[in-house]
Motif scaffolding. Sequence first.
Motif, PDB file in Angstrom:
ATOM      1  N   ILE A 196      89.608  24.116  45.344  1.00  0.00           N
ATOM      2  CA  ILE A 196      89.297  25.451  45.882  1.00  0.00           C
ATOM      3  C   ILE A 196      88.889  26.405  44.767  1.00  0.00           C
ATOM      4  N   PHE A 249      88.018  30.559  44.144  1.00  0.00           N
ATOM      5  CA  PHE A 249      88.258  31.852  44.796  1.00  0.00           C
ATOM      6  C   PHE A 249      87.156  32.836  44.476  1.00  0.00           C
ATOM      7  N   SER A 250      86.837  33.650  45.456  1.00  0.00           N
ATOM      8  CA  SER A 250      85.910  34.755  45.209  1.00  0.00           C
ATOM      9  C   SER A 250      86.704  35.864  44.532  1.00  0.00           C
ATOM     10  N   ILE A 251      85.973  36.763  43.915  1.00  0.00           N
ATOM     11  CA  ILE A 251      86.610  37.912  43.271  1.00  0.00           C
ATOM     12  C   ILE A 251      86.242  39.158  44.070  1.00  0.00           C
ATOM     13  N   SER A 252      87.212  39.988  44.344  1.00  0.00           N
ATOM     14  CA  SER A 252      86.919  41.256  45.020  1.00  0.00           C
ATOM     15  C   SER A 252      87.530  42.412  44.233  1.00  0.00           C
ATOM     16  N   ASN A 253      86.660  43.327  43.840  1.00  0.00           N
ATOM     17  CA  ASN A 253      87.155  44.495  43.103  1.00  0.00           C
ATOM     18  C   ASN A 253      87.307  45.700  44.025  1.00  0.00           C
ATOM     19  N   GLU A 254      87.226  45.419  45.316  1.00  0.00           N
ATOM     20  CA  GLU A 254      87.335  46.517  46.283  1.00  0.00           C
ATOM     21  C   GLU A 254      88.632  47.294  46.075  1.00  0.00           C
ATOM     22  N   GLU A 255      88.507  48.611  46.163  1.00  0.00           N
ATOM     23  CA  GLU A 255      89.686  49.466  45.990  1.00  0.00           C
ATOM     24  C   GLU A 255      90.698  49.158  47.089  1.00  0.00           C
ATOM     25  N   PRO A 256      91.948  48.981  46.732  1.00  0.00           N
ATOM     26  CA  PRO A 256      92.926  48.718  47.803  1.00  0.00           C
ATOM     27  C   PRO A 256      93.173  49.993  48.602  1.00  0.00           C
ATOM     28  N   PHE A 257      93.475  49.828  49.873  1.00  0.00           N
ATOM     29  CA  PHE A 257      93.827  51.022  50.650  1.00  0.00           C
ATOM     30  C   PHE A 257      95.340  51.158  50.649  1.00  0.00           C
ATOM     31  N   MET A 258      95.786  52.242  50.100  1.00  0.00           N
ATOM     32  CA  MET A 258      97.224  52.451  49.945  1.00  0.00           C
ATOM     33  C   MET A 258      97.714  53.523  50.901  1.00  0.00           C
TER      34      MET A 258
END
Lengths: 504, 437
Positions: free
Chosen positions: A64, A66-75
């Motif tokens: 496997i 994995f893709s990488i996501s730098n999207e801002e987390p929603f807190m």
Amino acid sequence: MQTGNPTEEEILKTVQLGTSRYLPSIDQYPGGLRALLQQLPADDREDFFIKCCASYFAYAEAGITFSISNEEPFMAPQESKSYASASFSSLLSLLGNQQEEKPLLYFLIQTLHASGQLAPPQQVPALLSMAIMEREPWRQRFLEVCGERGKWLASLNAEWSMLIRSESVSEEDWKTGTKEQRLRFIKQLREEKPDEALQLLLTAFNTEPAAMRSELLDVLSDTLRESDIPFLEQQLQDKSVKVRDTAYALLRMIPTSTLVKRYAENLSQGLEFSETRDLTLQKQKRIRIKSFELQDEEVFRSGLQKISSEKGKADHVYWMEQLCCWVPPEWWEQHSSWSLEEVVQSLRKEKETVGLAHAMVTAAVLFESKHAAVVLSKAFPGKFPDLFDLLTLHECFIQWRHADESNKRSVLVYLLQRDADIQLWPAELMQEVLAWLEKSPYSISIAEYGMLALRMPDHFYAYLQSKVQDTDMRRYERAYFATRATQMMSVMERKKQIQTISNL
Amino acid sequence: MITEDHVRQLAPDAASAKAGTALAVLSKWKGLAKHTEAIWGYCQGSGKDPYFTRVDVQQWAFQCTCPSRKFPCKHGIALILLWVRQPNQFSSQEMPSVVSEWIQKRRQKEQAPAEKNPTEKSKNTSDASTKRSEARERSVRDGILELRQWIADLMRTGMMHLPSQAGSFHENMAARLVDAKAPGLAAMMRQVGEVNVFEDRWPLQLSKHLSKIYLITESFLKEDQQSPLFRQEVRQLIGWNTSKEDVLTGEAHRDEWLVMARRMEEQQEMNAEYIWLYGRNKARMALVLNFYFGAQRPLHSLVPGMAINAELCYYSSLMPLRALIKEPYTPTSFFSPAGLSDLEDAAGQIAQQMAVFPFTNRIPLLLKEVQLIRIQKKWHVRDAGNRILPLCNDPEECWKVLAWSGGASMNALVLFIQGQWRLESVWNTSEIISCWT
């Protein structure tokens, strides 16, 4: 499974066409795997292909990436309130959205809300889903016990977003916003600065499309004032029927409008008030509907129906009843110099005029005449639930007490649903209600018994207990009431439990 | 130790949980009493005589005189709820004979499997049993050959015609595998039938399932080339069962086990219960898998967040995971298990396990400090290095987890199931939240 992978494209092509029509190749397989597959023993083409397939999929699963996501987390924002205790949350999770459970659920939400506590976060999605099905004020209460997290979740989920629709709108919204935002702006302005709102309407009204004009007028309905009359009368000339009808409807709601005065004038022309003495020399007041032709075309234009839609009712009687709906009840006192009680009593005497008394109920509601509501509800106990909103709880109880058997149920159900807040009822009334239910236990639903129990003072627990123990099972009504008494005892206990937990 | 939330989760369904709560009021009960091992009381139902309900508070077992086929019944739930909420309403008493006999029987039953074993073994060595197993061997082999031919024929002719027979093309083969006494393969064939042939690139999904089944049958046909454990694993997949008695006589692993997740899955005409446990001292996972028909009673009353001090016996396997709980066990306190913080390490574990046994279909992974995020309406778990893995959970489950975590880092139990990832539970230092229910 990603698209565009050459190995998968090759497998896809093979399995779609079949190995009889397409010769599978392993050239597209990943290098290391391809080398191994070349040495794979196989019985035939299909055997080889299937093993290649299985090897590829196992290879893909074992490796496997994995893709990488730098999207801002929603807190979620911080909560300022505290969470309810575990017992509270456990109770909440057990109370579903079913009708029978609703009263206790409401009580629990009301208690949580009043204590300023929050539901545990994992229960927030379920509460938000319930909230969208509720009306105000419950919708807001559900949302408030969900705290900041509830609002945050609602902002992320389209299904729940309606719960937090922004209430604040600016002048910019009036100029460039959506239809809904513009209507909200004018409504907000009207509540805060009514004259400015009217001025804005005056300047912009004619440039709006007909449907919008009608809706803009409608915005005024909750805050109508005498100073609106000229503007509304101006709209009676509008080319749109819908706008004209809305303007007429609004003018009908202002007692000092020319339209209402015109209705009153026509009403007075069609009525005859007389006073005679009977054999006991007592004064007898009588109101009679005169047979006359209503000539005022403006009255018909405003919505009065020309032809009677009721069998056996003459047109002129029908006109009078409609006019009576649109004339303030106080007019009768001023016009006849009789008290409203005397007017209503006179109207009730004749078969032809009793319809006017019923029509006066509509007028009492339209003009929010508390005095008329009291008089009419005394004359017709329990018959017109529309009047109850104008009465105090105590006055409604009196209505229930005097209502005949056929209306008692509807008055009781109204009383159970009247106030959003669940409050205790006076013991005397509760005693009477229970005595009546004991005789007619099937009158209200199981859920309504639950609602009643929540309004019961504590000492009724013992009364209910006595009903459970003292049961003649041979009589269905008594046995049924005993079952309901058990249910009410259970609700009372759970209510107490909620109260105890909330005080911890 | 038990909380109201645990009680709610013990209920067989939402209706029972609600009915139980409604009954958890003192007015419904008489003779409430407690003992160190049990609680009991009388609940007035609709009939003339009240129901007598008792609960084994050490093992969370229930018994009631009501006719309900649900387990625990609403009276059982109500009795525990009352006990949790108002323990002082229960008077301390010696157990009446009916309760003590029931508790005694339960304790005896817990010891029974070990004693039963010698007779079972002697049964297995009997001639009749040998004949039966030889017959089954032949039957399975014939069924497998037929299945391989069926898959090969499908590959030869291609799958273009399958959408017209969606949902039924596999049924005949699945039924024949049941007849051939290969229920494991039959279940796999039914999963083949669940592939949505109206979805994009469905033939890839189908070929993935079918080629895996084919390779399992290949392993069976060439089992003389495999290690004994590998052979056993393949046979279990095909449908040979290992008796519980055999498992329970194996090595017992004592530990403090935390119930990490519980999920019921409908499989044909039965429900499969998956209980995932984590052992504190040995830092290993275990899966307790139970199957129930109809209203059959669950074997254990274990819900996420409960911790028990118990002995577990693993089924012999290349990578032991499935296990049985040896009763009796005692409740212990909640603890927070550690996990992997890097998804690459998690992938490495999967690769390692797949290399040992490529047909592994459920691999549990404990992840530390991951976030739940939503990218283009799809849910993912993200590690500290921003690596993401897509989740296949129902959106409701993800919203529940997001509501609980508030977007902050959390620990998570993720299952790798046939190439997909499913979040089972999340936890912090004080509580665990199950995604299911």
